[in-house]
Design a protein around this motif. Structure first.
Motif, mmCIF file in Angstrom:
data_model
loop_
_atom_site.group_PDB
_atom_site.id
_atom_site.type_symbol
_atom_site.label_atom_id
_atom_site.label_comp_id
_atom_site.label_asym_id
_atom_site.label_seq_id
_atom_site.Cartn_x
_atom_site.Cartn_y
_atom_site.Cartn_z
ATOM 1 N N HIS A 122 0.292 14.508 73.474
ATOM 2 C CA HIS A 122 1.685 14.908 73.242
ATOM 3 C C HIS A 122 2.177 14.352 71.912
ATOM 4 N N ALA A 123 1.912 13.073 71.674
ATOM 5 C CA ALA A 123 2.356 12.437 70.430
ATOM 6 C C ALA A 123 1.670 13.053 69.214
ATOM 7 N N ALA A 124 0.372 13.349 69.340
ATOM 8 C CA ALA A 124 -0.358 13.942 68.215
ATOM 9 C C ALA A 124 0.150 15.340 67.913
ATOM 10 N N ARG A 125 0.421 16.114 68.958
ATOM 11 C CA ARG A 125 0.943 17.463 68.751
ATOM 12 C C ARG A 125 2.317 17.407 68.080
ATOM 13 N N ARG A 126 3.161 16.495 68.544
ATOM 14 C CA ARG A 126 4.501 16.364 67.978
ATOM 15 C C ARG A 126 4.426 15.972 66.508
ATOM 16 N N ALA A 127 3.509 15.052 66.180
ATOM 17 C CA ALA A 127 3.374 14.620 64.788
ATOM 18 C C ALA A 127 2.831 15.739 63.911
ATOM 19 N N ALA A 128 1.883 16.519 64.450
ATOM 20 C CA ALA A 128 1.276 17.589 63.660
ATOM 21 C C ALA A 128 2.221 18.757 63.451
ATOM 22 N N GLN A 129 3.021 19.049 64.469
ATOM 23 C CA GLN A 129 3.885 20.211 64.402
ATOM 24 C C GLN A 129 5.146 19.952 63.599
ATOM 25 N N GLY A 130 5.664 18.722 63.689
ATOM 26 C CA GLY A 130 6.949 18.458 63.060
ATOM 27 C C GLY A 130 8.062 19.042 63.896
ATOM 28 N N PRO A 131 9.302 18.810 63.506
ATOM 29 C CA PRO A 131 10.440 19.197 64.339
ATOM 30 C C PRO A 131 10.723 20.693 64.388
ATOM 31 N N GLU A 132 10.174 21.473 63.445
ATOM 32 C CA GLU A 132 10.550 22.885 63.382
ATOM 33 C C GLU A 132 9.391 23.828 63.713
ATOM 34 N N GLU A 133 8.372 23.327 64.390
ATOM 35 C CA GLU A 133 7.225 24.172 64.730
ATOM 36 C C GLU A 133 7.672 25.316 65.629
ATOM 37 N N PRO A 134 7.433 26.576 65.219
ATOM 38 C CA PRO A 134 7.996 27.693 65.972
ATOM 39 C C PRO A 134 7.141 28.192 67.124
ATOM 40 N N ILE A 135 5.863 27.791 67.197
ATOM 41 C CA ILE A 135 4.972 28.379 68.206
ATOM 42 C C ILE A 135 4.255 27.269 68.971
ATOM 43 N N LEU A 136 4.233 27.416 70.297
ATOM 44 C CA LEU A 136 3.503 26.502 71.164
ATOM 45 C C LEU A 136 2.479 27.314 71.946
ATOM 46 N N GLU A 137 1.211 26.896 71.895
ATOM 47 C CA GLU A 137 0.147 27.576 72.629
ATOM 48 C C GLU A 137 -0.510 26.596 73.578
ATOM 49 N N LEU A 138 -0.513 26.936 74.877
ATOM 50 C CA LEU A 138 -1.131 26.137 75.921
ATOM 51 C C LEU A 138 -2.052 27.042 76.723
ATOM 52 N N LYS A 142 1.765 31.307 75.529
ATOM 53 C CA LYS A 142 2.246 31.187 74.157
ATOM 54 C C LYS A 142 3.764 31.333 74.146
ATOM 55 N N ILE A 143 4.429 30.349 73.520
ATOM 56 C CA ILE A 143 5.884 30.397 73.374
ATOM 57 C C ILE A 143 6.208 30.429 71.888
ATOM 58 N N ASP A 144 6.810 31.512 71.447
ATOM 59 C CA ASP A 144 7.235 31.668 70.058
ATOM 60 C C ASP A 144 8.737 31.375 70.005
ATOM 61 N N PHE A 145 9.070 30.128 69.633
ATOM 62 C CA PHE A 145 10.468 29.704 69.649
ATOM 63 C C PHE A 145 11.292 30.449 68.598
ATOM 64 N N GLY A 146 10.678 30.731 67.454
ATOM 65 C CA GLY A 146 11.413 31.400 66.388
ATOM 66 C C GLY A 146 11.884 32.788 66.779
ATOM 67 N N ASN A 147 11.026 33.507 67.518
ATOM 68 C CA ASN A 147 11.355 34.880 67.920
ATOM 69 C C ASN A 147 11.753 34.994 69.390
ATOM 70 N N ARG A 148 11.808 33.860 70.084
ATOM 71 C CA ARG A 148 12.185 33.834 71.500
ATOM 72 C C ARG A 148 11.293 34.760 72.326
ATOM 73 N N LEU A 149 9.989 34.674 72.087
ATOM 74 C CA LEU A 149 9.023 35.501 72.800
ATOM 75 C C LEU A 149 8.072 34.618 73.601
ATOM 76 N N GLU A 163 15.956 31.690 82.226
ATOM 77 C CA GLU A 163 14.542 31.336 82.370
ATOM 78 C C GLU A 163 13.971 30.881 81.032
ATOM 79 N N TYR A 164 14.300 31.604 79.961
ATOM 80 C CA TYR A 164 13.778 31.232 78.648
ATOM 81 C C TYR A 164 14.318 29.864 78.223
#
Length: 233
Positions: A122-138, A142-149, A163-164
């Motif tokens: 979790h800490a490594a992902r947070r450090a790598a992504q930074g505060p404005e990372e728009p996409i999360l893939e698990l 896939k959650i695209d925060f920038g496009n709310r998809l 839900e979103y």
């Protein structure tokens, strides 16, 4: 090579527990730092810059919940509480104060190591992504925060606005246990912090939309009596 090992700070007043965890952690490739009091623990956290803090709640000169609050004033280091207090109220208070996880004594070494690995990822992902990372893939999710998809297996999933919002709060804190009250406040507002049935309803809906088997969720996990966690990896 030694310097590349993750540093774990244990704040614990019982010598047998410190010796037990030192052997277990050093035997699994971690560097070990210890403190026996709240004051010493805060000082070690500031000076040693650990990768993880393991924290007992019952310390001779203070409460671990207050130690967590103090550390959160200047650090986002993952904090895993290790305590004999198993009451729901203690768990919620620790998580609300900023702890990332809570493990009740007695516990197995394998479970502790698994929790540590999750916190480090979790800490490594947070450090790598930074505060404005728009996409999360698990995995398939896939959650695209920038496009709310939101998509599962490449297929877009339609979520209601609520839900979103719930999923996005969990996604922005991926791997971390979020207490019921925190989720209710973030999604519905302060007037709804006691309406836990809202969470049960919406988590059930999300699982039916995101999980291959909603009765055995892979992503959206329940921490009984405490809250929910979006599984990391």
């Amino acid at each position: 090579m030694t310097d590349a090992k993750p540093v774990i700070l244990l704040i614990e007043d019982e010598p047998p527990m410190r010796r037990f965890l030192q052997a277990a952690l050093e035997g699994n490739g971690f560097r070990f730092v210890e403190a026996a009091t709240a004051r010493e623990g805060i000082a070690q956290a500031a000076s040693r810059n650990p990768d993880i803090i393991l924290l007992d709640l019952g310390l001779p000169d203070g409460d671990g919940i207050e130690v967590t609050r103090r550390i959160r004033e200047w650090s986002s280091v993952p904090v895993i509480v290790l305590s004999a207090r198993g009451e729901e109220g203690d768990k919620v208070a620790a998580l609300d104060a900023g702890a990332d996880d809570y493990l009740t004594k007695p516990f197995g070494v394998d479970e502790l190591l698994a929790r540590i690995r999750v916190a480090l990822r979790h800490a490594a992902r947070r450090a790598a992504q930074g505060p404005e990372e728009p996409i999360l893939e698990l995995g398939d999710l896939k959650i695209d925060f920038g496009n709310r998809l939101v998509a599962v297996g490449g297929r877009e999933v339609h979520l209601t606005p609520t839900e979103y919002k719930l999923l996005s709060v969990l996604g922005l804190n991926v791997g971390k246990v979020l207490p019921h009250r925190h989720l209710l406040k973030e999604v519905w507002g302060m007037n709804y912090i006691n309406q836990t049935h809202y969470l049960r309803v919406y988590v059930t809906q999300l699982r039916h939309k995101l999980e291959a088997d909603p009765t055995h969720p892979r992503y959206l996990l329940t921490e009984p009596g405490v809250g929910y966690r979006l599984r990391l990896g």
